[in-house]
Design a protein around this motif. Structure first.
Motif, mmCIF file in Angstrom:
data_model
loop_
_atom_site.group_PDB
_atom_site.id
_atom_site.type_symbol
_atom_site.label_atom_id
_atom_site.label_comp_id
_atom_site.label_asym_id
_atom_site.label_seq_id
_atom_site.Cartn_x
_atom_site.Cartn_y
_atom_site.Cartn_z
ATOM 1 N N SER A 67 -10.001 8.232 -2.076
ATOM 2 C CA SER A 67 -11.048 9.245 -2.185
ATOM 3 C C SER A 67 -11.415 9.752 -0.796
ATOM 4 N N ILE A 68 -11.729 11.054 -0.719
ATOM 5 C CA ILE A 68 -12.064 11.680 0.562
ATOM 6 C C ILE A 68 -13.423 12.362 0.436
ATOM 7 N N PRO A 103 -4.133 15.032 -1.560
ATOM 8 C CA PRO A 103 -4.176 13.702 -2.167
ATOM 9 C C PRO A 103 -2.774 13.113 -2.199
ATOM 10 N N GLY A 104 -2.682 11.815 -1.978
ATOM 11 C CA GLY A 104 -1.372 11.176 -1.956
ATOM 12 C C GLY A 104 -0.893 10.839 -0.562
ATOM 13 N N GLN A 105 -1.567 11.371 0.460
ATOM 14 C CA GLN A 105 -1.238 10.948 1.816
ATOM 15 C C GLN A 105 -1.725 9.515 2.016
ATOM 16 N N PHE A 106 -1.244 8.872 3.089
ATOM 17 C CA PHE A 106 -1.656 7.501 3.340
ATOM 18 C C PHE A 106 -1.973 7.315 4.817
ATOM 19 N N ASN A 132 -17.421 12.705 6.572
ATOM 20 C CA ASN A 132 -16.319 12.224 7.410
ATOM 21 C C ASN A 132 -15.884 10.811 7.026
ATOM 22 N N GLN A 133 -15.857 10.545 5.719
ATOM 23 C CA GLN A 133 -15.470 9.228 5.241
ATOM 24 C C GLN A 133 -14.323 9.333 4.235
ATOM 25 N N PHE A 134 -13.501 8.296 4.207
ATOM 26 C CA PHE A 134 -12.529 8.191 3.121
ATOM 27 C C PHE A 134 -12.428 6.737 2.692
ATOM 28 N N THR A 135 -11.953 6.561 1.477
ATOM 29 C CA THR A 135 -11.893 5.233 0.866
ATOM 30 C C THR A 135 -10.456 4.851 0.571
ATOM 31 N N MET A 136 -10.120 3.618 0.899
ATOM 32 C CA MET A 136 -8.816 3.040 0.594
ATOM 33 C C MET A 136 -8.984 1.906 -0.399
#
Length: 255
Positions: A59-60, A35-38, A65-69
């Motif tokens: 959130s990952i 967590p904390g990567q961008f 295979n999804q992540f939220t920005m």
């Protein structure tokens, strides 16, 4: 491993005033380590705007295979990005940078965020909870209309909200809340504006802390030197927020 991929938008919605939640799907998700990567997002398929936009991962979901920005639409680039709809694709480079060291927390952690620095703390809170670590969330916003994810954080632990204008929660800044809370934690993690990070370090000089810095970036991979900061190691030593960070132990970066 860093990948470049055209990822599929599965959902996008405005969750607060000019604050958008964007979920994408693709193989790049499987490369995320902490967590904390961008990620670095190409906001349009044309050459204008030219530069990608760095956006933190909130959130990952490895299973799908999804992540939220989560990002603020305030300029031409992010406004264009906010127009993306489910089924569209977005060119994304990532994951980038070094995230929060989850393994450093032992029993209880304070997660302190301000504004658009709040999103990466949500994935951090989830992962700490999964390890049995108690989390307390202290989150600051400009006003009630800018508050997001309050219920999601409350589901993971004790949550305190501050707003500058006092329209929701405690009036003032996160430091006003910190002054009232006990210091019965072993580690703190913080992300937000530099003045806030400085205030947090000053409040807890004896505690182990990790800070995620917000900085303007060009390339996102350490090649352009647009995001350099001085460190406390020596007067001539510099670090790059994009590749050496964005997370650093407290006391390393000179603002």
């Amino acid at each position: 491993m860093i990948k470049q991929e055209r990822m599929v938008v599965t959902n996008q919605q405005e969750i607060a005033h000019h604050i958008f939640e964007l979920t994408v799907q693709g193989e790049l998700t499987g490369e995320m380590k902490a967590p904390g990567q961008f990620v670095h997002v190409r906001v349009a398929d044309s050459f204008e705007p030219l530069l990608r936009r760095p956006i933190s991962v909130a959130s990952i979901d490895f299973e799908s295979n999804q992540f939220t920005m989560i990002y603020r639409a305030e300029g031409r680039g992010t406004t264009l990005l906010s127009e993306k709809k489910a089924g569209d694709t977005v060119d994304i480079l990532g994951p980038l940078g070094n995230g929060f060291p989850v393994e450093q927390a032992k029993q209880k952690a304070y997660l302190i965020g301000g504004g658009i620095g709040v999103p990466p703390l949500y994935e951090l809170a989830k992962e700490l909870n999964a390890k049995g670590i108690e989390t307390v969330h202290i989150l600051g916003f400009e006003s009630k209309g800018a508050v997001f994810y309050e219920d999601k954080f409350r589901a993971l632990g004790d949550t305190h909200i501050a707003t500058v204008d006092g329209s929701h929660g405690t009036q003032g800044f996160v430091t006003h809340i910190l002054n009232e809370l006990p210091k019965d934690f072993d580690t703190y993690y913080s992300c937000g504006p530099t003045p806030m990070l400085e205030a947090v370090q000053w409040a807890y000089p004896e505690k182990q802390g990790f800070l995620s810095y917000e900085q303007r970036m060009g390339c996102g991979i350490g090649a352009c030197f647009a995001c350099v900061c001085r460190t406390t190691k020596s007067e001539t030593d510099y670090i790059k927020v994009c590749s050496d960070g964005p997370v650093f132990p407290a006391g390393v970066v000179i603002s």
